[in-house]
Write an enzyme that holds these catalytic residues in place. Structure first.
Site, mmCIF file in Angstrom:
data_model
loop_
_atom_site.group_PDB
_atom_site.id
_atom_site.type_symbol
_atom_site.label_atom_id
_atom_site.label_comp_id
_atom_site.label_asym_id
_atom_site.label_seq_id
_atom_site.Cartn_x
_atom_site.Cartn_y
_atom_site.Cartn_z
ATOM 1 N N GLU A 39 11.583 -5.811 3.189
ATOM 2 C CA GLU A 39 11.957 -4.555 2.544
ATOM 3 C C GLU A 39 12.861 -4.757 1.336
ATOM 4 O O GLU A 39 12.725 -4.080 0.335
ATOM 5 C CB GLU A 39 12.603 -3.614 3.556
ATOM 6 C CG GLU A 39 11.640 -3.179 4.660
ATOM 7 C CD GLU A 39 10.339 -2.588 4.116
ATOM 8 O OE1 GLU A 39 10.287 -2.206 2.932
ATOM 9 O OE2 GLU A 39 9.362 -2.529 4.887
ATOM 10 N N HIS A 60 4.551 -5.689 -1.231
ATOM 11 C CA HIS A 60 4.359 -6.090 0.173
ATOM 12 C C HIS A 60 3.050 -6.847 0.400
ATOM 13 O O HIS A 60 2.900 -7.540 1.402
ATOM 14 C CB HIS A 60 4.326 -4.860 1.071
ATOM 15 C CG HIS A 60 5.670 -4.340 1.463
ATOM 16 N ND1 HIS A 60 6.640 -5.130 2.021
ATOM 17 C CD2 HIS A 60 6.194 -3.088 1.420
ATOM 18 C CE1 HIS A 60 7.714 -4.375 2.291
ATOM 19 N NE2 HIS A 60 7.469 -3.142 1.932
ATOM 20 N N HIS A 79 6.651 -0.893 -5.097
ATOM 21 C CA HIS A 79 7.238 -1.414 -3.848
ATOM 22 C C HIS A 79 6.129 -1.795 -2.860
ATOM 23 O O HIS A 79 6.103 -2.908 -2.329
ATOM 24 C CB HIS A 79 8.159 -0.329 -3.269
ATOM 25 C CG HIS A 79 8.719 -0.603 -1.903
ATOM 26 N ND1 HIS A 79 10.070 -0.624 -1.646
ATOM 27 C CD2 HIS A 79 8.125 -0.837 -0.703
ATOM 28 C CE1 HIS A 79 10.279 -0.875 -0.369
ATOM 29 N NE2 HIS A 79 9.112 -1.005 0.233
ATOM 30 N N GLU A 80 5.220 -0.865 -2.625
ATOM 31 C CA GLU A 80 4.175 -1.123 -1.623
ATOM 32 C C GLU A 80 3.283 -2.282 -2.051
ATOM 33 O O GLU A 80 2.855 -3.090 -1.231
ATOM 34 C CB GLU A 80 3.346 0.140 -1.376
ATOM 35 C CG GLU A 80 4.163 1.349 -0.903
ATOM 36 C CD GLU A 80 5.079 1.061 0.268
ATOM 37 O OE1 GLU A 80 4.699 0.264 1.145
ATOM 38 O OE2 GLU A 80 6.192 1.626 0.307
ATOM 39 N N GLY A 111 8.254 6.966 3.685
ATOM 40 C CA GLY A 111 7.869 7.302 2.322
ATOM 41 C C GLY A 111 6.459 6.815 2.056
ATOM 42 O O GLY A 111 5.662 7.476 1.413
ATOM 43 N N ALA A 112 6.171 5.640 2.608
ATOM 44 C CA ALA A 112 4.865 5.039 2.420
ATOM 45 C C ALA A 112 4.740 3.882 3.400
ATOM 46 O O ALA A 112 5.722 3.471 4.016
ATOM 47 C CB ALA A 112 4.701 4.533 0.990
ATOM 48 N N MET A 113 3.531 3.361 3.538
ATOM 49 C CA MET A 113 3.312 2.217 4.418
ATOM 50 C C MET A 113 2.354 1.270 3.728
ATOM 51 O O MET A 113 1.320 1.685 3.201
ATOM 52 C CB MET A 113 2.767 2.716 5.766
ATOM 53 C CG MET A 113 2.498 1.625 6.775
ATOM 54 S SD MET A 113 4.030 0.806 7.335
ATOM 55 C CE MET A 113 3.315 -0.720 7.968
ATOM 56 N N GLU A 114 2.718 -0.016 3.752
ATOM 57 C CA GLU A 114 2.081 -1.008 2.890
ATOM 58 C C GLU A 114 0.832 -1.631 3.493
ATOM 59 O O GLU A 114 0.544 -2.792 3.239
ATOM 60 C CB GLU A 114 3.088 -2.109 2.563
ATOM 61 C CG GLU A 114 3.500 -2.986 3.760
ATOM 62 C CD GLU A 114 4.761 -2.519 4.474
ATOM 63 O OE1 GLU A 114 5.084 -1.322 4.384
ATOM 64 O OE2 GLU A 114 5.408 -3.353 5.128
HETATM 65 ZN ZN LIG Z 1 8.564 -1.381 2.237
#
Ligand SMILES: [Zn+2]
Length: 806
Positions: free
Chosen positions: A312, A293, A289-290, A255-258
């Site tokens: 996570e 992180h 969310h990201e 979905g995404a990367m932090e």
């Molecule tokens: Zn995550």
């Protein structure tokens, strides 16, 4: 083979004071390979070690300026005779292939304008597909990065750009990061930039998505600023990096990367045409969310992958919380409770379940770690943390978290470190809590029974302490009251609510199965739609999802609920969740193929009835999506395409239009020429995917054969594979698909062997046949798995599918 825990421990004990100079050459972006030159500086206590670099060509290795002949097996470069106890510089120069599956330097050519985008969104074992490194989380290093690329492009990375001249970008050296947090995104991005809190911020997307980015720019910026300010209030440690870019990238497997300083999102999060309120809220959750992180994962990093959950779960918990409390998207928990948490209950009853916090030895290598990026590590872990916050109180929770972050800043830490900090901050026994909640698999049941006076009594079947809300409902479903209870081994009687229906965990604070007494169950069945609290209604729908899966409720009984309560449901996210659950697991896993068409028709009728009953345009969009997936009225659907809107007046955005085209193709009402005409209307990458899906959906043997042939192409991209599978599998036409179920079962292990972990995820999860498998096919799946010939990531996903089929 992937790195083992034993190797990682040995190497991190041996190698210290690491830094990387990374020089990436993307100038030949039409060629097969890009240039990757890395100078690794470190001190080693032994003369022999290794660095990872996958599939390197023209490899040249030198140690302190002297060329060496290093053994290389396609993944590891073995370094011998290193000087011990003094700094050494190892230079690794190579050509490395671009990829089309997101696992490496992903290259994508945009059909709209012919522009090329080259990006490395990393995660486990992918840094080594981009640059030579010690690819493990507890060898953190500073990174000095330079990239050469087309001078017309913009290159974005972890650090600020310190110079960009004549097609060469140099970035500020990063703080100490682990290799998987490296990022580079190159291409003619369209950008929106600003300054906030003294830092440069930006949002970026492909040039062909410029209108969409500009449409949403104000909201994306405001959400980013609000989340940033909210975290600044929650955390003592300041934001640890020098910039904050966010980018919608093509071909992302996640979905995404932090990645620090430059978070990447799959570009489906920037939908074309229209963004619904539900999509906006979900996207805000991902943004929050990201950003979490940056502290949890990037500032303080796990030692080994057993603490994936710590990253996570924490980010997942914070994502829902901060999007609601900080960024102005109330009600995000409806999505968690209706989609993610039900998936976690399912995952927790499979053979593959694992403690939220496994022991390091239970994650023996990186492939095993990869499979733990699952509903246990995200949604169950998030639910456990929410329970912990409820049980501890927010002040003590944050005090413990802040002590932990400060103590381990720019370093590595484990669950024990966090528990120690929380235990010190709270009078409660956090160690004991962690033992039962995080170290054990499974979940408790909270049951309601009645004593002789009609007094509801709550009882726990299990081992965990719980604190949650209980709501009482009158016989007509109206809300009488809500209170917080602690439930342990002692039963809890609720005498003030004698004679009333009660719903334990009505705000979803705990992670437990519900078992209602007959009286409460009856009130819920008769008045579910009238329960006015959104979260309580969501918890009750999730309870129905659980019951239909376990067989406590028949599919027919579940469809009765859908028919009664979909009309009138005011929350678009809950409408979508009910439809997704019904047309997903209930249709493909709980319904025999012979009954599939009946279920589809009942859902279509429910959508029509609900559309007739709603005046909310957001609800209407969600229902129209359901109708587009289920309607058998080809004339009406063709009229939608003709006019660009539905009979109820909902405009077709590109995504909805392609869903309609796919349904018409599946009904046999659109041929290949008609699909091609649609593709001509929409000459984007999303249009290509929509056409691939629709072509595969046509109900002819030839179309199904062509679909499987397309999926079997050696260089098929992750997205095309997935989109084609979405069309290929048709639960209403198992007869046409069965040959390809056989082919899928036979060919997938080799496909996954050849491609990376991310592609395996697409093959084993997203592209798994969404229809009833014949008994002999299930047996073949079981036999293939038992033979031990299935690559480990696929094996895990297939074992899960097998459990769900049973
Ligand atoms: Zn995550």
């Amino acid at each position: 083979m992937s790195l083992t825990l034993a190797e990682a421990r040995a190497r991190s004990a041996q190698v210290t004071d690491v830094s990387y100079d990374i020089d990436i050459d993307l100038r030949d972006h039409a060629g097969e390979c890009f240039g990757s030159t890395t100078t690794l500086r470190f001190t080693t206590s032994a003369a022999r070690t290794f660095v990872e670099l996958t599939d390197a060509r023209d490899l040249v290795v030198s140690v302190d300026g002297r060329p060496v002949e290093a053994a290389y097996d396609g993944r590891r470069i073995v370094l011998d005779d290193l000087p011990v106890g003094v700094p050494v510089a190892v230079r690794v120069e190579a050509q490395v292939p671009y990829v089309s599956d997101g696992d490496g330097m992903h290259r994508m050519s945009d059909p709209v304008d012919g522009e090329t985008y080259v990006s490395a969104y990393l995660s486990l074992d992918i840094a080594q597909r981009v640059f030579a490194c010690f690819d493990q989380p507890d060898i953190k290093a500073t990174m000095a990065v330079a990239v050469s690329a087309d001078p017309r492009w913009q290159v974005i990375g972890n650090g600020r750009v310190t110079s960009s001249e004549a097609g060469r970008w140099t970035f500020a050296t990063t703080p100490r990061l682990c290799p998987s947090l490296f990022v580079v995104c190159a291409g003619p991005w369209h950008s929106v930039t600003w300054e906030h809190a003294g830092l440069p911020f930006g949002w970026h997307a492909r040039a062909s998505l410029a209108a969409e980015l500009d449409r949403d720019a104000d909201e994306l910026r405001r959400t980013t600023d609000d989340c940033y300010d909210h975290y600044a209030r929650l955390f003592d440690e300041p934001y640890p990096f020098d910039s904050y870019d966010q980018l919608f990238g093509p071909g992302h497997n996640w979905g995404a990367m932090e990645t620090p300083g430059c978070v990447t999102y799959r570009d489906e999060l920037l939908p074309r045409g229209r963004v619904t309120d539900d999509q906006r809220s979900r996207r805000a959750t991902v943004i929050a969310h990201e950003m979490a992180h940056m502290w949890f994962g990037n500032l303080v990093t796990m030692r080994w992958w057993e603490d994936t959950w710590l990253n996570e779960s924490f980010a997942d918990y914070m994502g829902y919380r901060v999007a609601a409390d900080g960024a102005g998207f109330p009600g995000t928990l409806v999505v968690h409770e209706s989609t993610r948490k039900p998936a976690a209950y399912v995952a927790d009853e499979r053979r593959s379940t694992h403690p939220v916090a496994p022991a390091p030895e239970d994650v023996p290598d990186v492939d095993a770690a990869f499979t733990n990026f699952d509903s246990i590590s995200y949604a169950k872990g998030n639910s456990c943390l929410r329970q912990l916050v409820t049980w501890l109180g927010d002040d003590d929770f944050l005090a413990g978290v802040n002590a932990h972050l400060t103590r381990h800043r720019f370093g590595n830490a484990t669950l024990d470190d966090l528990v120690e900090a929380l235990d010190a901050a709270s009078p409660r026994n956090v160690r004991g809590w962690a033992e039962v909640w995080l170290r054990r698999t499974g979940f408790d049941t909270v049951a309601v029974r009645r004593d002789h006076d009609g007094v509801p009594v709550l009882a726990r079947e299990g081992v965990r302490p719980h604190r949650f809300s209980v709501t009482a409902l009158a016989a007509d479903g109206t809300l009488v009251g809500t209170r917080l209870v602690d439930l342990d081994e002692q039963e809890v009687a609720l005498p003030e609510w004698a004679g009333l229906a009660v719903v334990p965990n009505s705000q979803g604070e705990t992670f437990a199965r519900l078992r209602l007494d007959e009286q409460s169950a009856q009130v819920v069945a008769q008045h579910l739609g009238g329960v006015t609290d959104d979260l309580t209604r969501t918890v009750l729908w999730a309870h129905a999802f659980d019951e239909v899966r376990t067989g406590a409720l028949s599919v027919d009984g579940f469809l009765d609920l859908v028919e009664r309560y979909l009309p009138g449901e005011p929350r678009p996210a809950l409408v979508s969740a009910v439809l997704d659950r019904t047309l997903g697991p209930v249709l493909t896993r709980s319904t025999p193929a012979a009954d599939a068409a009946t279920l589809v028709d009942r859902v279509a009728a429910a959508c029509r009835a609900a559309l007739g009953a709603t005046t909310d345009d957001q609800v209407a969009i969600a229902l129209t999506r359901g109708l587009a997936a289920t309607s058998r009225d080809a004339d009406a659907l063709l009229a939608w395409l003709e006019t660009g809107r539905t009979g109820e007046g909902v405009d077709l955005d590109p995504g909805l239009r392609w869903s309609t085209v796919a349904r018409l193709a599946a009904l046999g009402a659109l041929d290949a020429d008609a699909v091609e005409a649609e593709r001509q209307r929409d000459q984007t990458f999303a249009g290509e995917l929509g056409a691939a899906r629709a072509l595969a959906a046509r109900p002819t043997p030839e179309a199904k054969a062509a679909a499987w042939a397309a999926m079997s192409a050696p260089d098929v991209s992750n997205r095309v594979f997935e989109a084609t599978a979405l069309g290929l599998w048709d639960p209403e036409r198992v007869d046409l698909c069965t040959t390809y179920v056989d082919a899928y079962l036979a060919d997938s292990p080799a496909i996954c062997e050849r491609r990376g972990q991310g592609f395996s995820l697409v093959v084993g999860r997203n592209a798994f046949p969404a229809l009833e498998l014949a008994p002999e096919q299930r047996q073949r799946l079981a036999d293939t798995l038992a033979s031990g010939s299935v690559p480990s990531v696929l094996a895990r996903l297939w074992n899960d599918q097998l459990d769900d089929l049973r």
